[in-house]
Design a protein around this motif. Structure first.
Motif, PDB file in Angstrom:
ATOM      1  N   LYS A   1     -45.355 -28.369  -5.552  1.00 54.26           N
ATOM      2  CA  LYS A   1     -46.284 -27.599  -4.729  1.00 54.26           C
ATOM      3  C   LYS A   1     -46.546 -26.264  -5.414  1.00 54.26           C
ATOM      4  O   LYS A   1     -45.917 -25.937  -6.421  1.00 54.26           O
ATOM      5  N   THR A   2     -47.446 -25.476  -4.836  1.00 52.09           N
ATOM      6  CA  THR A   2     -47.566 -24.100  -5.296  1.00 52.09           C
ATOM      7  C   THR A   2     -46.408 -23.319  -4.667  1.00 52.09           C
ATOM      8  O   THR A   2     -45.836 -23.739  -3.650  1.00 52.09           O
ATOM      9  N   SER A   3     -46.075 -22.190  -5.257  1.00 51.62           N
ATOM     10  CA  SER A   3     -44.958 -21.393  -4.725  1.00 51.62           C
ATOM     11  C   SER A   3     -45.245 -20.917  -3.302  1.00 51.62           C
ATOM     12  O   SER A   3     -44.328 -20.797  -2.486  1.00 51.62           O
ATOM     13  N   LYS A   4     -46.524 -20.674  -2.986  1.00 49.37           N
ATOM     14  CA  LYS A   4     -46.868 -20.249  -1.626  1.00 49.37           C
ATOM     15  C   LYS A   4     -46.661 -21.393  -0.643  1.00 49.37           C
ATOM     16  O   LYS A   4     -46.131 -21.200   0.454  1.00 49.37           O
ATOM     17  N   GLU A   5     -47.092 -22.588  -1.022  1.00 48.88           N
ATOM     18  CA  GLU A   5     -46.916 -23.748  -0.152  1.00 48.88           C
ATOM     19  C   GLU A   5     -45.438 -24.031   0.084  1.00 48.88           C
ATOM     20  O   GLU A   5     -45.025 -24.397   1.183  1.00 48.88           O
ATOM     21  N   ALA A   6     -44.638 -23.870  -0.983  1.00 45.99           N
ATOM     22  CA  ALA A   6     -43.211 -24.168  -0.892  1.00 45.99           C
ATOM     23  C   ALA A   6     -42.393 -22.997  -0.365  1.00 45.99           C
ATOM     24  O   ALA A   6     -41.189 -23.135  -0.130  1.00 45.99           O
ATOM     25  N   GLU A   7     -43.042 -21.833  -0.223  1.00 46.87           N
ATOM     26  CA  GLU A   7     -42.369 -20.614   0.250  1.00 46.87           C
ATOM     27  C   GLU A   7     -41.189 -20.235  -0.649  1.00 46.87           C
ATOM     28  O   GLU A   7     -40.120 -19.855  -0.182  1.00 46.87           O
ATOM     29  N   VAL A   8     -41.419 -20.345  -1.955  1.00 43.13           N
ATOM     30  CA  VAL A   8     -40.436 -19.883  -2.938  1.00 43.13           C
ATOM     31  C   VAL A   8     -40.724 -18.411  -3.217  1.00 43.13           C
ATOM     32  O   VAL A   8     -41.860 -18.039  -3.532  1.00 43.13           O
ATOM     33  N   SER A   9     -39.729 -17.568  -3.097  1.00 38.95           N
ATOM     34  CA  SER A   9     -39.933 -16.126  -3.237  1.00 38.95           C
ATOM     35  C   SER A   9     -40.146 -15.716  -4.693  1.00 38.95           C
ATOM     36  O   SER A   9     -39.753 -16.436  -5.624  1.00 38.95           O
TER      37      SER A   9
ATOM     38  N   GLU B   1     -36.882 -15.520  -6.575  1.00 39.57           N
ATOM     39  CA  GLU B   1     -36.383 -16.798  -7.093  1.00 39.57           C
ATOM     40  C   GLU B   1     -37.112 -17.192  -8.376  1.00 39.57           C
ATOM     41  O   GLU B   1     -36.499 -17.666  -9.335  1.00 39.57           O
TER      42      GLU B   1
ATOM     43  N   SER C   1     -49.006 -12.408  -9.144  1.00 32.53           N
ATOM     44  CA  SER C   1     -49.935 -12.211  -8.026  1.00 32.53           C
ATOM     45  C   SER C   1     -51.356 -12.574  -8.428  1.00 32.53           C
ATOM     46  O   SER C   1     -52.207 -12.853  -7.568  1.00 32.53           O
TER      47      SER C   1
ATOM     48  N   ASN D   1     -34.277 -29.749  -1.341  1.00 27.47           N
ATOM     49  CA  ASN D   1     -35.238 -28.643  -1.392  1.00 27.47           C
ATOM     50  C   ASN D   1     -34.838 -27.571  -2.408  1.00 27.47           C
ATOM     51  O   ASN D   1     -35.341 -26.449  -2.368  1.00 27.47           O
TER      52      ASN D   1
END
Length: 217
Positions: free
Chosen positions: A8-16, A19, A53, A66
């Motif tokens: 996924k994208t990092s936003k979709e996966a909510e990876v900070s 991380e 960003s 996950n």
């Protein structure tokens, strides 16, 4: 047995971002251990945050736990139909499991659906593992560069992910049988230009400085 992963994208996966940064730093430690210096290694968290960003970051997650396993950032240029890749990193514990290659397959599918035609990457020539990965995954060497900020020369890679001849006739140059010839011509043109204009440390010589001044006029 192949590990089940989700991409996924990092936003979709909510990876900070924190991380992402930790994995980014771990990846460049491998380069340092091999004697390859790149300014990217010294980026602060703030600088890294500003960079990502402006990009899309894909991540690989273990489908069962996950756990965050890998990342790849892409700077998108919609007008040119081009994506510039950077910061490809996989957790040391899952290296050689094909994680990066599977990430690339998903990225290419999503980019293709959104009208992007090719991906461009740079990597250090001494980073033989990276060079071989790109070649194995369908990239062609299309350029050569040296920079005084780095202690190595780089290859520029291009991967064509779609062909749109109606809107981009030049795409014909990147299909068989012309693609290998096009790639070699581009590589030798940049190699010769770099060799004429720069010394082995990547600094502009007299010819390079004169050419730079004439381009500014």
């Amino acid at each position: 047995m192949q590990r089940d992963i989700v991409i996924k994208t990092s936003k979709e996966a909510e990876v900070s971002v924190e991380e992402l940064y930790r994995l980014f730093k771990a990846a460049y430690q491998n380069w340092t251990d091999c004697g390859i210096y790149t300014p990217a290694r010294d980026k602060t968290l703030e600088q890294f945050t500003q960079d990502v960003s402006r990009m899309v970051t894909f991540v690989a997650l273990d489908a069962n736990t996950n756990e965050f396993l890998g990342m790849h950032t892409l700077k998108l240029n919609k007008r040119k139909g081009r994506a510039d890749g950077a910061n490809l990193a996989v957790s040391p514990k899952v290296q050689h499991e094909g994680i990066a290659s599977r990430m690339l397959q998903t990225e290419a599918q999503r980019l293709r659906k959104n009208g992007y035609r090719y991906i461009v990457e740079n990597t250090a020539i001494p980073a033989t593992w990276s060079v071989q990965w790109h070649l194995k995954n369908g990239y062609r060497i299309v350029g050569y560069s040296r920079s005084e900020k780095r202690n190595y020369a780089s290859y520029v890679f291009r991967k064509q992910i779609t062909v749109d001849v109606r809107h981009h006739p030049a795409d014909l140059l990147w299909t068989k049988p012309l693609a290998p010839v096009t790639a070699k011509l581009r590589y030798w043109a940049t190699y010769i230009a770099t060799s004429i204009c720069k010394d082995k440390a990547g600094r502009l010589n007299l010819i390079g400085r004169m050419a730079k001044r004439s381009l500014k006029r």
